[in-house]
Write an enzyme that holds these catalytic residues in place. Structure first.
Site, PDB file in Angstrom:
ATOM      1  N   ASP A 145      43.554  55.946  79.998  1.00 52.99           N
ATOM      2  CA  ASP A 145      42.348  56.651  79.532  1.00 52.99           C
ATOM      3  C   ASP A 145      42.037  57.842  80.431  1.00 52.99           C
ATOM      4  OD1 ASP A 145      40.980  55.932  77.260  1.00 52.99           O
ATOM      5  OD2 ASP A 145      39.770  54.384  78.226  1.00 52.99           O
ATOM      6  N   GLU A 178      36.359  52.452  66.997  1.00 54.37           N
ATOM      7  CA  GLU A 178      35.547  51.455  67.703  1.00 54.37           C
ATOM      8  C   GLU A 178      34.210  51.235  67.016  1.00 54.37           C
ATOM      9  OE1 GLU A 178      35.300  51.910  71.965  1.00 54.37           O
ATOM     10  OE2 GLU A 178      33.826  50.282  72.154  1.00 54.37           O
ATOM     11  N   GLU A 199      38.384  60.451  74.204  1.00 54.29           N
ATOM     12  CA  GLU A 199      37.338  60.137  73.225  1.00 54.29           C
ATOM     13  C   GLU A 199      36.852  61.401  72.507  1.00 54.29           C
ATOM     14  OE1 GLU A 199      34.130  57.897  74.994  1.00 54.29           O
ATOM     15  OE2 GLU A 199      35.503  56.346  75.749  1.00 54.29           O
ATOM     16  N   ASP A 236      39.094  52.962  80.516  1.00 48.76           N
ATOM     17  CA  ASP A 236      38.058  53.211  81.532  1.00 48.76           C
ATOM     18  C   ASP A 236      36.985  52.122  81.491  1.00 48.76           C
ATOM     19  OD1 ASP A 236      36.790  53.987  79.218  1.00 48.76           O
ATOM     20  OD2 ASP A 236      36.337  56.026  79.883  1.00 48.76           O
TER      21      ASP A 236
HETATM   22  O1  KIV Z   1      38.318  51.821  77.729  1.00 48.26           O
HETATM   23  C1  KIV Z   1      38.674  50.977  76.885  1.00 48.26           C
HETATM   24  O2  KIV Z   1      39.003  49.830  77.212  1.00 48.26           O
HETATM   25  C2  KIV Z   1      38.671  51.376  75.491  1.00 48.26           C
HETATM   26  C3  KIV Z   1      38.737  50.285  74.471  1.00 48.26           C
HETATM   27  C4  KIV Z   1      37.391  49.695  74.303  1.00 48.26           C
HETATM   28  C5  KIV Z   1      39.295  50.777  73.189  1.00 48.26           C
HETATM   29  O3  KIV Z   1      38.570  52.521  75.203  1.00 48.26           O
END
Ligand code: KIV
Length: 261
Positions: free
Chosen positions: A82, A174, A112, A43
């Site tokens: 995501d 992260e 997340e 995302d």
């Molecule tokens: O959204 C994304 O690109 C991520 C990475 C930073 C791991 O979650």
């Protein structure tokens, strides 16, 4: 051949896992040609491609659109999609949205934080899940490193363990201290994928725009392997000059696209 979750899990302790994000078809095509094993349609697309100031504005439709484009460019690569902000509030909601991303072309979904019931529900319904802890941008107040105090480090460590125990087959770490990432990597049964989490993770992920130098801000932990923003400026300036001088389109070597004359 496309990597399956089990094969990625078996790489732990054997071989590092290189992962990059992608949002468009031509970039995905390049990553697949280069042998990148896993593409994350993150995302982050909202910030690095769409001009939003956070990832919270990204919708499930945005994600499905970009996953479709990436799948067309990388038909044989494992794609993680995501789940956007607030699309995983309940197990049922998360399952509906995950199925939308799988239908668009994803092989697995990432979410997340320690949403353990959600992860378990998705896995029980045959949706492979990637967890994400440490800095979690959908809910973070800022982009500071997470886990520097003893209490915060313990929290991140517990979260990573719980996410893996709930059924995630990879866990993204992260922006946490390198030593903490090393401890978590050693104690987790599944691979960790680091971003700003040091060299001891089982794999690494970078936002492709950061790696390409395409943008005007790069996080401290990224490396620019190219400087595309600079190239865009140079190309646009040269083109503009050549149009003004009528040098373009004179003196060009004709390049035939397939299907054109
Ligand atoms: O959204 C994304 O690109 C991520 C990475 C930073 C791991 O979650």
């Amino acid at each position: 051949m496309k990597m399956q979750p089990q094969q990625l899990m078996e790489m732990k302790g054997v071989k590092p896992i290189p992962m990059l994000t992608a949002y468009t078809c031509p970039v995905a095509r390049g990553l697949e040609q280069a042998g990148i094993l896993v593409i994350l349609v993150g995302d982050t697309v909202g910030m690095v491609e769409m001009g939003f100031s956070s990832t919270r504005e990204v919708t499930i439709e945005h994600m499905a659109y970009h996953i479709g484009a990436v799948r067309r460019g990388a038909p044989n690569t494992h794609i993680i999609g995501d789940l956007p902000y607030r699309t995983d509030r309940t197990p049922e909601e998360a399952l509906t949205h995950s199925r939308r991303l799988l239908a668009a072309g994803a092989d697995s979904v990432k979410l997340e934080g320690p949403k353990l019931e959600v992860i378990a529900h998705l896995v029980a319904n045959e949706v492979p899940v990637v967890g994400h802890t440490g800095l979690t941008p959908q809910t973070a107040k800022n982009f500071a490193k997470v886990g520097r105090t003893e209490a915060e480090a313990a929290r991140v460590r517990e979260e990573a363990q719980a996410i893996a125990a709930a059924g995630a087959f990879l866990v993204v770490l992260e922006h946490i201290p390198y030593e903490l990432a090393a401890i978590i990597t050693a104690e987790l049964p599944v691979p960790t994928i680091g971003i700003g989490a040091g060299p001891d993770c089982d794999g690494q992920v970078l936002v492709i725009n950061d790696a390409l130098g395409l943008g005007d801000y790069w996080p401290p932990f990224s490396k620019q392997y190219a400087h595309l923003s600079r190239s865009i400026l140079e190309v646009a300036e040269t083109y503009s000059r050549e149009v003004n001088s009528r040098e373009f389109p004179n003196n060009i070597i004709p390049f035939a696209r397939s299907g054109s004359e």
